[in-house]
Motif scaffolding. Structure first.
Motif, PDB file in Angstrom:
ATOM      1  N   TRP A  97     -46.283   4.686 -22.756  1.00 42.04           N
ATOM      2  CA  TRP A  97     -45.534   4.038 -21.672  1.00 42.04           C
ATOM      3  C   TRP A  97     -45.412   4.991 -20.491  1.00 42.04           C
ATOM      4  N   VAL A  98     -45.543   4.459 -19.293  1.00 42.86           N
ATOM      5  CA  VAL A  98     -45.444   5.266 -18.085  1.00 42.86           C
ATOM      6  C   VAL A  98     -44.507   4.581 -17.090  1.00 42.86           C
ATOM      7  N   SER A  99     -44.069   5.352 -16.093  1.00 43.15           N
ATOM      8  CA  SER A  99     -43.242   4.781 -15.027  1.00 43.15           C
ATOM      9  C   SER A  99     -43.869   5.077 -13.679  1.00 43.15           C
ATOM     10  N   PRO A 156     -40.778  -0.700 -12.849  1.00 41.68           N
ATOM     11  CA  PRO A 156     -41.744   0.380 -12.699  1.00 41.68           C
ATOM     12  C   PRO A 156     -42.333   0.875 -14.017  1.00 41.68           C
ATOM     13  N   VAL A 157     -41.745   0.445 -15.139  1.00 33.79           N
ATOM     14  CA  VAL A 157     -42.251   0.881 -16.439  1.00 33.79           C
ATOM     15  C   VAL A 157     -43.367  -0.059 -16.898  1.00 33.79           C
ATOM     16  N   PHE A 158     -44.486   0.544 -17.266  1.00 35.84           N
ATOM     17  CA  PHE A 158     -45.629  -0.223 -17.750  1.00 35.84           C
ATOM     18  C   PHE A 158     -46.158   0.380 -19.050  1.00 35.84           C
ATOM     19  N   ASN A 159     -46.692  -0.492 -19.893  1.00 32.89           N
ATOM     20  CA  ASN A 159     -47.478  -0.012 -21.008  1.00 32.89           C
ATOM     21  C   ASN A 159     -48.813   0.485 -20.470  1.00 32.89           C
ATOM     22  N   TYR A 160     -49.382   1.481 -21.127  1.00 37.62           N
ATOM     23  CA  TYR A 160     -50.627   2.069 -20.637  1.00 37.62           C
ATOM     24  C   TYR A 160     -51.755   1.047 -20.571  1.00 37.62           C
ATOM     25  N   TYR A 201     -32.895  -2.615 -10.478  1.00 33.08           N
ATOM     26  CA  TYR A 201     -34.114  -3.395 -10.356  1.00 33.08           C
ATOM     27  C   TYR A 201     -35.179  -2.915 -11.343  1.00 33.08           C
ATOM     28  N   GLY A 202     -36.123  -3.821 -11.584  1.00 28.13           N
ATOM     29  CA  GLY A 202     -37.290  -3.475 -12.381  1.00 28.13           C
ATOM     30  C   GLY A 202     -37.073  -3.581 -13.874  1.00 28.13           C
ATOM     31  N   HIS A 203     -38.154  -3.357 -14.613  1.00 30.10           N
ATOM     32  CA  HIS A 203     -38.110  -3.345 -16.072  1.00 30.10           C
ATOM     33  C   HIS A 203     -38.065  -1.905 -16.559  1.00 30.10           C
ATOM     34  N   GLY A 204     -37.235  -1.657 -17.564  1.00 27.31           N
ATOM     35  CA  GLY A 204     -37.108  -0.321 -18.111  1.00 27.31           C
ATOM     36  C   GLY A 204     -37.961  -0.129 -19.359  1.00 27.31           C
ATOM     37  N   PHE A 205     -37.726   0.975 -20.044  1.00 28.51           N
ATOM     38  CA  PHE A 205     -38.441   1.270 -21.285  1.00 28.51           C
ATOM     39  C   PHE A 205     -37.869   0.436 -22.433  1.00 28.51           C
TER      40      PHE A 205
END
Length: 263
Positions: free
Chosen positions: A222-224, A251-255, A90-94
């Motif tokens: 980038w953070v998780s 769970p990965v987002f750009n700052y 699940y979710g978006h990765g880096f």
């Protein structure tokens, strides 16, 4: 209609102790996730828990699981040959394809090293994919260090700084928070440098601020938020921050996005 809650059964191939409460479970699977995605792991009649994927091949996936509750306590009672149930990933990765030919810095605190371990191993296998990799990793104490053997291998190819918050009489390495070492980190071209930060919320906050002081553009960080995961499909609402469902958009987002997500 597909039941999105229906897990699949997978066999435990091996179990590798990392610390007294952290074990890496290698599961037979052909899942090829994005770096930074997570799985829902369950045991019938016990429950399920979201777990980050710490590494994978086309034959297995690895989950590094800390013994911290009812489900993870039960998982730690299992042995090779037993089965777990998983759903996901699940979710978006880096977005690692966007990191090619860049300088990459990975800063990980504690179990935050697990979600980025597969990225480090990717670059260990394909070092020419990027210009340079620097790794900052911190743990509370020497007994909390994860992946010691792999860290030794990473040091052979990359700039690796390992530190602990509190050493003991046997510890001869660095002592202090990761943020202590960022001002001295060699960053040749901030605009050409990608920074990945994963760890406890306060660690991520102040680590990102230190990199901003070094001139790293916000859009290069980038953070998780992997600690916020719950059902994985945006139904339970436990991961929601304001109008953002972390398990769906992260769970990965750009700052540039994560700095607005105040939990």
């Amino acid at each position: 209609m597909i039941n999105v809650y229906m897990p699949r059964k997978v066999e435990i191939i091996s179990i590798i102790p990392q610390t007294d409460i952290d074990y890496t479970f290698r599961l037979k699977s052909d899942i090829l996730p994005q770096h930074g995605q997570f799985l829902q792991v369950s045991i019938p009649k016990i429950g399920e828990a979201p777990i980050s994927i710490s590494d994978y091949t086309d034959e297995y996936i690895e989950l590094t699981i800390r013994k911290v509750g009812t489900v993870t306590d039960a998982i730690h009672e299992l042995k090779p040959g037993d089965f777990l149930f998983i759903r996901g990933p699940y979710g978006h990765g880096f977005p690692v394809e966007d990191f090619k030919n860049k300088n990459v810095v990975i800063a990980a605190g504690g179990t935050g090293l697990a979600p980025v371990k597969s990225i480090i191993n990717r670059y260990n296998r394909n070092p020419k994919e990027i210009k340079k990799l620097s790794i900052l990793v911190g743990f509370k104490s020497p007994k909390d260090i994860l992946f010691e053997d792999e860290i030794k291998k990473w040091k052979e190819k990359f700039d690796v700084l390992l530190t602990v918050d509190n050493g003991d009489e046997t510890w001869k390495g660095n002592t202090g928070l990761i943020t202590k070492f960022i001002p001295d980190l060699k960053i040749e071209n901030p605009d050409d440098t990608i920074v990945i930060v994963v760890g406890p919320p306060m660690m991520m906050k102040f680590t990102c601020l230190e990199f901003l002081k070094r001139g790293i553009p916000e859009e290069n960080i980038w953070v998780s938020f992997e600690r916020k995961m719950s059902c994985g499909i945006g139904k339970c609402g436990h991961c929601k921050i304001n109008e953002t469902y972390v398990c769906l958009e992260g769970p990965v987002f750009n700052y540039t996005k994560s700095k607005q997500l105040l939990d």
